[in-house]
Scaffold this motif. Structure first.
Motif, mmCIF file in Angstrom:
data_model
loop_
_atom_site.group_PDB
_atom_site.id
_atom_site.type_symbol
_atom_site.label_atom_id
_atom_site.label_comp_id
_atom_site.label_asym_id
_atom_site.label_seq_id
_atom_site.Cartn_x
_atom_site.Cartn_y
_atom_site.Cartn_z
ATOM 1 N N GLU A 148 -60.318 -22.927 31.700
ATOM 2 C CA GLU A 148 -60.562 -23.427 32.675
ATOM 3 C C GLU A 148 -59.056 -23.949 33.174
ATOM 4 O O GLU A 148 -58.377 -24.204 34.008
ATOM 5 C CB GLU A 148 -61.281 -24.645 32.876
ATOM 6 C CG GLU A 148 -61.339 -25.358 34.077
ATOM 7 C CD GLU A 148 -62.478 -27.045 33.892
ATOM 8 O OE1 GLU A 148 -63.203 -27.305 34.441
ATOM 9 O OE2 GLU A 148 -62.235 -27.517 32.735
ATOM 10 N N ARG A 149 -58.610 -24.598 31.848
ATOM 11 C CA ARG A 149 -56.901 -25.169 32.134
ATOM 12 C C ARG A 149 -55.918 -23.943 32.368
ATOM 13 O O ARG A 149 -55.377 -24.196 33.176
ATOM 14 C CB ARG A 149 -56.562 -25.826 30.854
ATOM 15 C CG ARG A 149 -57.520 -27.156 30.641
ATOM 16 C CD ARG A 149 -56.603 -28.061 29.664
ATOM 17 N NE ARG A 149 -57.512 -29.433 29.255
ATOM 18 C CZ ARG A 149 -56.969 -30.373 28.962
ATOM 19 N NH1 ARG A 149 -55.581 -30.285 28.391
ATOM 20 N NH2 ARG A 149 -57.701 -31.408 28.846
ATOM 21 N N GLU A 150 -56.290 -22.938 32.103
ATOM 22 C CA GLU A 150 -55.365 -21.640 32.408
ATOM 23 C C GLU A 150 -55.559 -21.431 33.636
ATOM 24 O O GLU A 150 -54.445 -21.138 34.424
ATOM 25 C CB GLU A 150 -55.782 -20.475 31.490
ATOM 26 C CG GLU A 150 -55.441 -20.482 30.026
ATOM 27 C CD GLU A 150 -55.861 -19.157 29.188
ATOM 28 O OE1 GLU A 150 -56.672 -18.527 29.728
ATOM 29 O OE2 GLU A 150 -55.622 -19.206 28.087
ATOM 30 N N LEU A 151 -56.640 -21.320 34.379
ATOM 31 C CA LEU A 151 -56.806 -21.028 35.709
ATOM 32 C C LEU A 151 -56.265 -22.195 36.572
ATOM 33 O O LEU A 151 -55.540 -21.856 37.614
ATOM 34 C CB LEU A 151 -58.091 -20.910 36.016
ATOM 35 C CG LEU A 151 -58.809 -19.607 35.488
ATOM 36 C CD1 LEU A 151 -60.394 -19.584 35.676
ATOM 37 C CD2 LEU A 151 -58.346 -18.443 35.930
ATOM 38 N N LEU A 152 -56.463 -23.391 36.494
ATOM 39 C CA LEU A 152 -55.721 -24.471 36.915
ATOM 40 C C LEU A 152 -54.466 -24.376 36.854
ATOM 41 O O LEU A 152 -53.615 -24.590 38.143
ATOM 42 C CB LEU A 152 -56.232 -25.668 36.323
ATOM 43 C CG LEU A 152 -57.908 -26.077 36.613
ATOM 44 C CD1 LEU A 152 -58.219 -27.533 36.082
ATOM 45 C CD2 LEU A 152 -58.089 -26.327 38.376
ATOM 46 N N HIS A 153 -53.847 -24.147 35.818
ATOM 47 C CA HIS A 153 -52.460 -23.928 35.633
ATOM 48 C C HIS A 153 -51.765 -23.039 36.567
ATOM 49 O O HIS A 153 -50.735 -22.952 37.131
ATOM 50 C CB HIS A 153 -51.938 -23.832 34.056
ATOM 51 C CG HIS A 153 -50.537 -23.629 34.072
ATOM 52 N ND1 HIS A 153 -49.749 -24.498 33.991
ATOM 53 C CD2 HIS A 153 -49.750 -22.636 33.522
ATOM 54 C CE1 HIS A 153 -48.280 -24.069 33.893
ATOM 55 N NE2 HIS A 153 -48.315 -23.307 33.663
ATOM 56 N N GLU A 154 -52.516 -21.956 36.524
ATOM 57 C CA GLU A 154 -52.013 -20.717 37.482
ATOM 58 C C GLU A 154 -52.010 -20.861 38.903
ATOM 59 O O GLU A 154 -51.337 -20.689 39.682
ATOM 60 C CB GLU A 154 -52.972 -19.432 37.201
ATOM 61 C CG GLU A 154 -52.845 -18.629 35.777
ATOM 62 C CD GLU A 154 -51.497 -18.224 35.728
ATOM 63 O OE1 GLU A 154 -50.665 -18.196 36.510
ATOM 64 O OE2 GLU A 154 -51.036 -18.160 34.385
ATOM 65 N N LEU A 155 -53.064 -21.800 39.347
ATOM 66 C CA LEU A 155 -53.223 -21.977 40.659
ATOM 67 C C LEU A 155 -52.074 -23.070 40.977
ATOM 68 O O LEU A 155 -51.467 -23.027 42.022
ATOM 69 C CB LEU A 155 -54.654 -22.948 40.899
ATOM 70 C CG LEU A 155 -55.766 -22.126 41.007
ATOM 71 C CD1 LEU A 155 -57.155 -22.957 41.249
ATOM 72 C CD2 LEU A 155 -55.828 -21.143 41.970
ATOM 73 N N TRP A 156 -51.693 -23.932 40.168
ATOM 74 C CA TRP A 156 -50.883 -25.035 40.478
ATOM 75 C C TRP A 156 -49.382 -24.467 40.680
ATOM 76 O O TRP A 156 -48.465 -24.892 41.342
ATOM 77 C CB TRP A 156 -50.578 -26.012 39.293
ATOM 78 C CG TRP A 156 -49.754 -27.255 39.502
ATOM 79 C CD1 TRP A 156 -48.486 -27.500 38.937
ATOM 80 C CD2 TRP A 156 -49.986 -28.242 40.518
ATOM 81 N NE1 TRP A 156 -47.962 -28.651 39.615
ATOM 82 C CE2 TRP A 156 -48.848 -29.146 40.431
ATOM 83 C CE3 TRP A 156 -51.213 -28.540 41.156
ATOM 84 C CZ2 TRP A 156 -48.830 -30.252 41.133
ATOM 85 C CZ3 TRP A 156 -50.984 -29.661 42.055
ATOM 86 C CH2 TRP A 156 -50.052 -30.706 42.094
ATOM 87 N N LEU A 157 -49.088 -23.186 39.682
ATOM 88 C CA LEU A 157 -47.896 -22.663 39.972
ATOM 89 C C LEU A 157 -47.815 -22.054 41.149
ATOM 90 O O LEU A 157 -46.415 -21.711 41.494
ATOM 91 C CB LEU A 157 -47.837 -21.742 38.929
ATOM 92 C CG LEU A 157 -47.500 -21.917 37.434
ATOM 93 C CD1 LEU A 157 -47.583 -20.846 36.404
ATOM 94 C CD2 LEU A 157 -46.144 -22.978 37.069
ATOM 95 N N ARG A 158 -48.758 -21.631 41.972
ATOM 96 C CA ARG A 158 -48.435 -20.945 43.248
ATOM 97 C C ARG A 158 -48.891 -21.919 44.326
ATOM 98 O O ARG A 158 -48.979 -21.519 45.479
ATOM 99 C CB ARG A 158 -49.653 -19.605 43.293
ATOM 100 C CG ARG A 158 -49.078 -18.731 42.180
ATOM 101 C CD ARG A 158 -50.343 -17.722 41.903
ATOM 102 N NE ARG A 158 -49.771 -16.639 40.911
ATOM 103 C CZ ARG A 158 -49.698 -16.890 39.511
ATOM 104 N NH1 ARG A 158 -50.001 -18.063 39.007
ATOM 105 N NH2 ARG A 158 -49.320 -16.033 38.841
ATOM 106 N N ARG A 159 -49.120 -23.060 44.343
ATOM 107 C CA ARG A 159 -49.658 -23.776 45.146
ATOM 108 C C ARG A 159 -48.745 -23.931 46.578
ATOM 109 O O ARG A 159 -49.051 -24.161 47.687
ATOM 110 C CB ARG A 159 -49.755 -25.175 44.697
ATOM 111 C CG ARG A 159 -48.781 -26.050 44.288
ATOM 112 C CD ARG A 159 -48.790 -27.378 43.574
ATOM 113 N NE ARG A 159 -47.598 -28.322 43.403
ATOM 114 C CZ ARG A 159 -46.668 -27.725 42.547
ATOM 115 N NH1 ARG A 159 -46.807 -26.797 41.928
ATOM 116 N NH2 ARG A 159 -45.786 -28.581 42.242
ATOM 117 N N ASP A 160 -47.317 -24.087 46.177
ATOM 118 C CA ASP A 160 -46.249 -24.172 47.361
ATOM 119 C C ASP A 160 -46.419 -22.811 48.402
ATOM 120 O O ASP A 160 -46.296 -23.387 49.330
ATOM 121 C CB ASP A 160 -44.889 -24.035 46.915
ATOM 122 C CG ASP A 160 -44.645 -25.436 45.809
ATOM 123 O OD1 ASP A 160 -45.398 -26.360 46.061
ATOM 124 O OD2 ASP A 160 -43.689 -25.648 45.009
#
Length: 453
Positions: free
Chosen positions: A381-393
């Motif tokens: 779950e944390r891995e996926l949330l981290h990947e989302l945060w990296l691409r949010r912009d």
């Protein structure tokens, strides 16, 4: 730079505090990859030599050129089915290579050995060929193709979460197998035409091409997809259901063998046996399985819309994103907007990755809510949330545009120059005011508990 929202907190799960065991050398990733690549490469070279020896160099090249026609269409169709949560290309490459090399080699060697043994034991080559085609070949070939689905199911469990994944892996494996088999059949047919002097539309090559490439390119994928569905349902079952997780793939494999046997035996049902089986059995089965897979894909989109609002409430996603990510049309609009206005192909690729990671997050939460959380749930779950945060912009403005483009247009009345009915009787129309859309405020959601039974 904005800071990310806090990660969800949970009760101590099986991933917390688990001691890490030292992996033996044969358990290391590079050793497994090396062994697998070596096995597939050797199988490919051997199968190439066997097919070329049987068809000749010219027949092999003709067979190769004709057999490649349905491959891009079939792979594209299976990739389209997998668009909700696309798996990595390496899994598809492995599946195709296994079907074209390892499974085809096993089938050629085992079928030839079994047919010769039966012919020697019964002294009846004709019966041996019939028995080999209707009994031996379905068992051997479907088992060899099912091995690829089993390997992905065991060693790529993160990428194998449901029925669609099973269908895609099984279908691509069978596509690779049919590709090699078609080279053999078409190359042999070309050699027969060379000896007899036939050519054109009446040749054996043309007839073989019409039957195997035009009429039934989906035959092998259709058989093996039944095995994939069995593995897919097993993937949806809880870890504690050991018997179900074993019996369902076996049931799918038996059905695949039965359908394969009926198809191979259609020629023994009379002059029009092939067309009778094709029209009354193969086409309806293909239509039914196609409907099942598309229905499953729509069900996955509903799961995305149901599970992601919890993360929108927590601040990881915007309020509109769960609805956008639950629509393939809106997803496509977001990627197109990113490609045109936010940085070309790299931006579109980032949005596509964001969509894929968000879908994986929704499925992960859904499994947890059903009591099927694996031991690595918290880490994943944390891995996926981290990947989302990296691409949010890049992803957030693209998905916001898709939300505006696909939101239903509110029916706001046009003001009238004369008094409307009800004026002066406690009713005052509010023309022209903004209409609250479906993305204005998130709905309340229950507390997040991945270990709810």
């Amino acid at each position: 730079m904005a800071t990310c929202p806090p990660y969800p907190t949970h009760l101590t799960g099986p991933a917390d505090g688990a001691p890490r065991r030292h992996a033996h050398w044969w358990q290391r990733k590079w050793v497994r990859y090396g062994a697998l690549v070596t096995l597939l490469a050797i199988s490919g070279l051997v199968i190439l030599a066997l097919v070329r020896r049987q068809t000749g160099t010219e027949g092999f090249l003709v067979g190769l050129g004709l057999a490649v026609f349905p491959v891009p269409l079939l792979v594209a169709a299976f990739r389209w089915l997998d668009r909700v949560e696309p798996g990595p290309w390496r899994n598809l490459l492995f599946a195709f290579a296994w079907g074209a090399c390892a499974a085809a080699l096993i089938a050629i060697v085992a079928n030839s050995f079994a047919t010769r043994w039966i012919a020697t034991a019964t002294a009846d080559p004709t019966s041996a060929d019939t028995l080999g085609a209707t009994v031996i070949a379905p068992i051997v070939e479907e088992s060899a193709k099912a091995a690829a689905v089993l390997l992905v199911f065991l060693f790529r469990r993160r990428d194998f979460t449901g029925i669609v994944d099973g269908v895609v892996i099984a279908g691509v494996t069978a596509t690779g197998f049919a590709f090699t088999e078609n080279i053999l059949y078409l190359g042999t047919a070309f050699g027969t035409d060379q000896l007899s002097g036939d050519s054109g539309l009446t040749s054996v090559t043309a007839a073989t091409f019409f039957v195997r490439v035009v009429m039934s390119p989906f035959a092998h994928p259709l058989f093996t997809v039944l095995t994939g569905i069995g593995f897919g349902i097993a993937a949806l079952s809880a870890e504690r259901h050991h018997v179900r997780r074993v019996l369902l793939p076996l049931a799918g494999l038996v059905l695949a063998m039965g359908m394969h046997a009926m198809w191979n035996g259609s020629s023994s049902f009379g002059e029009f046996g092939f067309f009778a089986v094709y029209a009354t059995f193969m086409v309806p089965a293909f239509a039914l399985l196609t409907w099942l897979v598309i229905w499953t894909r729509q069900r996955e989109l509903r799961t995305v819309r149901a599970e992601l609002p919890a993360y929108a409430t927590a601040g990881w996603l915007s309020a509109s994103e769960p609805y956008v990510l639950g629509s393939m049309h809106a997803r496509r609009l977001a990627r197109q907007y990113a490609a045109r206005h936010l940085g070309g192909r790299p931006a579109a690729r980032s949005v596509a990755e964001y969509e894929s990671y968000a879908t994986s997050l929704a499925f992960l939460r859904h499994r947890a809510s059903d009591g099927r959380a694996g031991p690595d749930f918290l880490v994943r779950e944390r891995e996926l949330l981290h990947e989302l945060w990296l691409r949010r912009d890049v992803a957030h403005p693209a998905l916001a545009y898709a939300a505006r483009a696909t939101a239903p247009v509110p029916m706001v009345p046009v003001p009238s120059p004369w008094p409307t009915y009800g004026a002066g009787y406690g009713y005052t129309p509010t023309y022209g005011q903004p209409h609250p859309g479906p993305y204005s405020t998130p709905a309340p959601y229950p507390a997040y508990n991945p270990y709810r039974s």
